[in-house]
Design a protein around this motif. Structure first.
Motif, PDB file in Angstrom:
ATOM      1  N   TYR A 110     -49.800   7.220  -7.284  1.00 52.53           N
ATOM      2  CA  TYR A 110     -49.216   7.656  -6.011  1.00 52.53           C
ATOM      3  C   TYR A 110     -47.718   7.824  -6.214  1.00 52.53           C
ATOM      4  O   TYR A 110     -47.029   6.896  -6.612  1.00 52.53           O
ATOM      5  N   SER A 165     -51.598  11.665  -3.238  1.00 51.31           N
ATOM      6  CA  SER A 165     -50.138  11.640  -3.343  1.00 51.31           C
ATOM      7  C   SER A 165     -49.536  12.950  -2.834  1.00 51.31           C
ATOM      8  O   SER A 165     -50.019  14.035  -3.161  1.00 51.31           O
ATOM      9  N   ASN A 169     -55.048   9.737   1.186  1.00 50.79           N
ATOM     10  CA  ASN A 169     -54.575   8.436   0.738  1.00 50.79           C
ATOM     11  C   ASN A 169     -55.457   7.335   1.325  1.00 50.79           C
ATOM     12  O   ASN A 169     -55.488   7.139   2.536  1.00 50.79           O
TER      13      ASN A 169
END
Length: 335
Positions: A10, A43, A69
């Motif tokens: 991420y 991300s 996410n």
């Protein structure tokens, strides 16, 4: 021993190339079958683009893109379920966990006949509040969840892949890998490792999020809050009896002729607070049961690059030992 390295990614577009290069170098030196699985957790930057390029160029690298996410632990579960080899190593994507320390984890698993090994840093590289929140989370796991190894838990871990069979039915948005692993084995150990400072950006795990994670673990994997609500009700009941006894005693002695407003108001507020606390805890559990009933997934994979079938394999000779770089300790003989 063969190794799958799982990395939740991420906002790590800048660190991934360096991390993967160092990883593949270390694993090549070990001369073991291996793969690197990059799980991009929705991300917002170019992390997926970089991971995709690495999967095309860097040999035994696979990239998995989640549809949004879902959180670090959900991404870890996605990668663990994709792992093709005997041992899974998990690590962060920010270069704080050193790839050169992986042989220490593998040696502990092989040499000490363990199922799960955590890499515990010599020194914490986080600030005071972050370290305090992290210790609070571990204390919750140790006391409320009954995980004896909780105080050594870290995101840098290695475990035998068959342990995932113990949580193959795990689903829902509130996932904790360490709790799930505790269901599968008690053969747990730890080794001291070096840990670098973060080289790019800052951690997404703020003290607030760590405390929220602790609450998720308590409510998702333990009945301790329900017991705490019961204990609270009992203690408030005892306190109410004591207050009632005091009022009756003062009335019998003639110290008061009219019931005091302050005493009544205090008792009402006290009992109301206990009731609302208990109702709130019950509501959290009911809400989670409702969420599970809706079938909300732990994660959703929307794209994969690379496959376990195309992973480059480097098999050592029969009976050969793991061969790390000079200065790194390794174990002997496969269990």
């Amino acid at each position: 021993m063969s190794v799958s390295v799982v990395i939740p990614c991420y906002r790590s577009a800048r660190t991934l190339p360096t991390l993967v290069n160092r990883l593949t170098s270390v694993l090549h030196d070990l001369s073991v079958p291996h793969e690197v699985i990059l799980v991009v957790d929705g991300s917002p930057d170019d992390t997926w683009k970089v991971a995709e390029e690495l999967a095309h160029q860097a040999g035994p690298v696979r990239a998995i893109l989640l549809s949004r996410n879902y959180g670090q632990h959900n991404a870890l579960v996605a990668g663990i379920r994709e792992a093709a080899f005997q041992v899974v190593v998990t690590m962060d994507d920010d270069l704080q966990h050193l790839p050169e320390q992986i042989p220490l984890l593998l040696a502990a698993i092989e040499g000490d006949h363990l199922d799960l090994v955590y890499g515990v840093p010599h020194d914490e590289e986080h600030g005071f509040l972050r370290s305090l929140a992290s210790r609070t989370v571990k204390a919750c796991m140790a006391r409320a969840l009954g995980i004896r190894s909780a105080r050594t838990i870290s995101a840098f871990r290695a475990f035998r892949t068959h342990l995932r069979d113990g949580f193959k039915e795990l689903a829902g948005p509130h996932v904790c890998v360490d709790v799930a692993l505790s269901w599968a084995t008690t053969q747990v150990g730890s080794v001291e490792v070096r840990m670098n400072k973060r080289v790019d950006g800052r951690s997404n795990y703020t003290p607030r999020l760590l405390l929220r994670h602790a609450a998720n673990m308590l409510l998702g994997y333990s009945a301790a809050p329900l017991r705490a609500a019961s204990y609270l009700g009992f203690l408030v009941g005892v306190l109410g009896l004591l207050l009632g006894g005091i009022v009756l005693w003062r009335f019998a002695r003639g110290d008061t002729t009219v019931a005091g407003y302050t005493t009544i108001a205090s008792m009402v507020a006290l009992f109301s607070s206990a009731q609302l606390t208990a109702i709130g805890v019950l509501g959290e559990y009911i809400g989670r049961i409702h969420g599970s009933g809706m079938g909300r997934p732990a994660y959703l994979v929307c794209q994969r690059v690379g496959s376990s079938g195309s992973v480059e394999v480097h098999r050592p000779p029969d009976g050969a030992m793991l061969r790390p770089r000079a200065g790194v300790v390794a174990g002997s003989g496969e269990r």
